[in-house]
Scaffold this motif. Structure first.
Motif, PDB file in Angstrom:
ATOM      1  N   ASN A  45       0.826  -1.208   0.000  1.00  0.00           N
ATOM      2  CA  ASN A  45       0.000   0.000   0.000  1.00  0.00           C
ATOM      3  C   ASN A  45       0.859   1.256   0.000  1.00  0.00           C
ATOM      4  N   PRO A  46       0.259   2.398  -0.362  1.00  0.00           N
ATOM      5  CA  PRO A  46       0.934   3.680  -0.114  1.00  0.00           C
ATOM      6  C   PRO A  46       1.009   3.891   1.394  1.00  0.00           C
ATOM      7  N   ARG A  47       2.203   3.998   1.922  1.00  0.00           N
ATOM      8  CA  ARG A  47       2.400   4.051   3.367  1.00  0.00           C
ATOM      9  C   ARG A  47       2.232   5.466   3.918  1.00  0.00           C
ATOM     10  N   ASN A  48       2.533   5.618   5.209  1.00  0.00           N
ATOM     11  CA  ASN A  48       2.420   6.920   5.858  1.00  0.00           C
ATOM     12  C   ASN A  48       3.246   7.965   5.102  1.00  0.00           C
ATOM     13  N   VAL A  49       2.647   9.112   4.813  1.00  0.00           N
ATOM     14  CA  VAL A  49       3.338  10.172   4.080  1.00  0.00           C
ATOM     15  C   VAL A  49       4.281  10.909   5.025  1.00  0.00           C
ATOM     16  N   MET A  50       5.549  10.967   4.640  1.00  0.00           N
ATOM     17  CA  MET A  50       6.578  11.569   5.486  1.00  0.00           C
ATOM     18  C   MET A  50       6.813  13.037   5.124  1.00  0.00           C
ATOM     19  N   VAL A  51       7.222  13.814   6.122  1.00  0.00           N
ATOM     20  CA  VAL A  51       7.432  15.254   5.955  1.00  0.00           C
ATOM     21  C   VAL A  51       8.653  15.673   6.770  1.00  0.00           C
ATOM     22  N   SER A  52       9.393  16.669   6.276  1.00  0.00           N
ATOM     23  CA  SER A  52      10.469  17.250   7.074  1.00  0.00           C
ATOM     24  C   SER A  52       9.905  17.617   8.446  1.00  0.00           C
ATOM     25  N   PRO A  53      10.500  17.117   9.544  1.00  0.00           N
ATOM     26  CA  PRO A  53       9.911  17.285  10.881  1.00  0.00           C
ATOM     27  C   PRO A  53       9.638  18.735  11.284  1.00  0.00           C
ATOM     28  N   LEU A  54      10.460  19.660  10.793  1.00  0.00           N
ATOM     29  CA  LEU A  54      10.290  21.063  11.189  1.00  0.00           C
ATOM     30  C   LEU A  54       9.617  21.907  10.104  1.00  0.00           C
ATOM     31  N   SER A  55       8.949  21.247   9.172  1.00  0.00           N
ATOM     32  CA  SER A  55       8.271  21.997   8.121  1.00  0.00           C
ATOM     33  C   SER A  55       7.235  22.944   8.725  1.00  0.00           C
ATOM     34  N   GLY A  56       7.286  24.176   8.274  1.00  0.00           N
ATOM     35  CA  GLY A  56       6.381  25.202   8.792  1.00  0.00           C
ATOM     36  C   GLY A  56       6.997  26.084   9.847  1.00  0.00           C
ATOM     37  N   VAL A  57       8.100  25.626  10.431  1.00  0.00           N
ATOM     38  CA  VAL A  57       8.729  26.423  11.492  1.00  0.00           C
ATOM     39  C   VAL A  57      10.233  26.581  11.268  1.00  0.00           C
ATOM     40  N   GLN A  58      10.795  25.924  10.258  1.00  0.00           N
ATOM     41  CA  GLN A  58      12.247  25.902  10.106  1.00  0.00           C
ATOM     42  C   GLN A  58      12.781  27.124   9.375  1.00  0.00           C
ATOM     43  N   GLU A  59      13.825  27.695   9.916  1.00  0.00           N
ATOM     44  CA  GLU A  59      14.467  28.843   9.283  1.00  0.00           C
ATOM     45  C   GLU A  59      15.034  28.444   7.924  1.00  0.00           C
ATOM     46  N   GLY A  60      14.786  29.271   6.914  1.00  0.00           N
ATOM     47  CA  GLY A  60      15.358  29.045   5.596  1.00  0.00           C
ATOM     48  C   GLY A  60      14.574  28.114   4.701  1.00  0.00           C
ATOM     49  N   GLU A  61      13.453  27.576   5.176  1.00  0.00           N
ATOM     50  CA  GLU A  61      12.684  26.649   4.333  1.00  0.00           C
ATOM     51  C   GLU A  61      12.014  27.398   3.189  1.00  0.00           C
TER      52      GLU A  61
ATOM     53  N   LEU B  14      16.171  24.585  18.983  1.00  0.00           N
ATOM     54  CA  LEU B  14      16.354  25.178  17.661  1.00  0.00           C
ATOM     55  C   LEU B  14      15.437  26.384  17.495  1.00  0.00           C
ATOM     56  N   PRO B  15      15.996  27.540  17.121  1.00  0.00           N
ATOM     57  CA  PRO B  15      15.140  28.706  16.868  1.00  0.00           C
ATOM     58  C   PRO B  15      14.287  28.480  15.625  1.00  0.00           C
TER      59      PRO B  15
ATOM     60  N   GLU C 213      14.380  19.270  20.645  1.00  0.00           N
ATOM     61  CA  GLU C 213      14.570  17.895  20.197  1.00  0.00           C
ATOM     62  C   GLU C 213      14.652  16.942  21.385  1.00  0.00           C
ATOM     63  N   TYR C 214      14.003  15.796  21.222  1.00  0.00           N
ATOM     64  CA  TYR C 214      14.056  14.738  22.235  1.00  0.00           C
ATOM     65  C   TYR C 214      14.306  13.420  21.507  1.00  0.00           C
ATOM     66  N   HIS C 215      15.360  12.710  21.894  1.00  0.00           N
ATOM     67  CA  HIS C 215      15.752  11.482  21.202  1.00  0.00           C
ATOM     68  C   HIS C 215      15.652  10.279  22.132  1.00  0.00           C
TER      69      HIS C 215
ATOM     70  N   THR D   7      15.837  34.590  24.203  1.00  0.00           N
ATOM     71  CA  THR D   7      16.632  33.660  23.417  1.00  0.00           C
ATOM     72  C   THR D   7      17.074  32.499  24.290  1.00  0.00           C
ATOM     73  N   ILE D   8      17.373  31.363  23.656  1.00  0.00           N
ATOM     74  CA  ILE D   8      17.842  30.172  24.349  1.00  0.00           C
ATOM     75  C   ILE D   8      19.027  29.623  23.579  1.00  0.00           C
ATOM     76  N   VAL D   9      20.056  29.208  24.280  1.00  0.00           N
ATOM     77  CA  VAL D   9      21.214  28.589  23.648  1.00  0.00           C
ATOM     78  C   VAL D   9      21.361  27.175  24.190  1.00  0.00           C
ATOM     79  N   SER D  10      21.130  26.181  23.327  1.00  0.00           N
ATOM     80  CA  SER D  10      21.232  24.784  23.720  1.00  0.00           C
ATOM     81  C   SER D  10      21.334  23.929  22.471  1.00  0.00           C
ATOM     82  N   ALA D  11      22.059  22.825  22.566  1.00  0.00           N
ATOM     83  CA  ALA D  11      22.215  21.931  21.412  1.00  0.00           C
ATOM     84  C   ALA D  11      20.889  21.298  21.013  1.00  0.00           C
ATOM     85  N   ARG D  12      19.966  21.196  21.955  1.00  0.00           N
ATOM     86  CA  ARG D  12      18.678  20.551  21.672  1.00  0.00           C
ATOM     87  C   ARG D  12      17.561  21.542  21.399  1.00  0.00           C
TER      88      ARG D  12
END
Length: 343
Positions: free
Chosen positions: A123-139, A301-302, A312-314, A294-299
């Motif tokens: 079947n056509p499976r779950n449609v995937m999308v860039s996780p930060l689409s709509g909020v990502q800088e430079g998209e 993202l502005p 981000e949570y992994h 502002t926030i500065v952290s590796a996890r």
């Protein structure tokens, strides 16, 4: 997403039948091979231990809003679910279920607007999308509305055809291609001018292939013609005899690139001539929430929205602790307008 009443009635009848088939498998009246051919179409599989099962919840673009998160948390509590896993196709899998939990969960999810239909199998499976689409800088732009339209369409017609194998469709926002749109059966990549690049017949895994570039500037309103064209193209030229070769990437081995393009566009042009699949009402989600500081952290993202952020949570190995949906829900009660995405 809410499907039509007619579609839902048919789906409910299918779930009832599937419940009986799951019982037959449990009682050893149905072989594992035969059961797998049935259960995959419902996004469910028996695990290595025949007594335990998995159900896969389709979430277009991995979007998990507050309502769906609450549903998931309640599901975990009521069915005493022991293991949750996030898949690479941005779905959530419920593991270690008893046979008599499978159909009720699928039924409840459907009534809540979450479908397992076509979550596995051919079947056509779950449609995937860039996780930060709509909020990502430079998209280029938010591709979520187009992915939603494609997901709804493929679900609405999945009863109408039998493909050789699965079909994976991905949308990239033009910045983050963690969904590997150029290596999917069908991949749309957003252009700054509002159009899409389209790649088809790619795939990871054995004999991996980069997709063949079909269009440089695809008009978004014509997306469904290309999606249905890909389904019909795969049904016409895909390998129904050898499952090991029954993915679209192997069409690059059986057809020269120019022939592949010629046949695909022949089908797409025929669909365009018939009409009826134009996309006119597609609206990008408006985020008007205000932030500060502002926030500065590796996890952290502005976002492109000023003074708003994504965290981000992994979970290790993609295994989500079963208590986490409830904890996240409680946390989000203090955070209006927040959404979770599975990457």
């Amino acid at each position: 997403m809410r499907m039509s009443d007619e579609w839902m009635e048919k789906y409910h009848n299918e779930i009832d039948k599937f419940a009986q088939e799951t019982k037959e498998f449990h009682e050893h009246d149905l072989s594992r091979k035969d059961y797998k051919g049935i259960s995959g179409g419902f996004g469910s599989y028996a695990q290595r231990d025949d007594q335990e099962h998995m159900v896969r919840l389709r979430l277009t673009g991995g979007k998990l809003d507050r309502e769906n998160l609450e549903f998931l948390a309640n599901l975990v509590d009521r069915y005493n679910i022991k293991r949750l896993k996030m898949s690479t196709c941005e779905t959530i899998q419920l593991h270690d279920l008893s046979y008599d939990q499978v159909a009720p969960i699928i039924w409840e999810a459907a009534d809540h607007g979450i479908y397992t239909k076509a979550g596995g199998g051919d079947n056509p499976r779950n449609v995937m999308v860039s996780p930060l689409s709509g909020v990502q800088e430079g998209e280029a732009f938010d591709v979520n509305p187009y992915a939603d339209a494609v997901a709804e369409y493929t679900l609405s017609v999945c009863h109408d055809f039998k493909m050789p194998r699965k079909l994976k469709i991905a949308f990239s926002n033009g910045v983050d291609d963690s969904v590997h749109a150029t290596f999917r059966d069908m991949g749309f990549i957003a252009n700054p001018d509002g159009t899409f690049k389209l790649y088809i017949c790619g795939g990871l895994g054995n004999d991996h292939k980069m997709g063949v570039l079909m269009e440089e500037n695809l008009d978004p309103k014509e997306i469904l013609y290309y999606v249905r064209g890909m389904i019909d193209f795969f049904c016409q030229f895909g390998n129904y005899k050898n499952r090991a070769k029954a993915r679209t990437r192997f069409l690059q081995e059986t057809m020269e690139p120019e022939k592949l393009k010629e046949e695909y566009f022949r089908i797409v042009d025929g669909l365009k001539a018939k009409g009826g699949l134009d996309l006119y009402k597609v609206e990008e989600k408006n985020i008007d929430k205000q932030g500060e500081g502002t926030i500065v952290s590796a996890r952290v993202l502005p976002q492109k929205q000023k003074e708003l952020f994504s965290v981000e949570y992994h979970p290790i190995g993609g295994v989500l602790p079963t208590e986490m949906p409830r904890k996240m829900l409680e946390l989000l009660e203090k955070m209006p307008g927040v959404e979770i995405r599975i990457g």
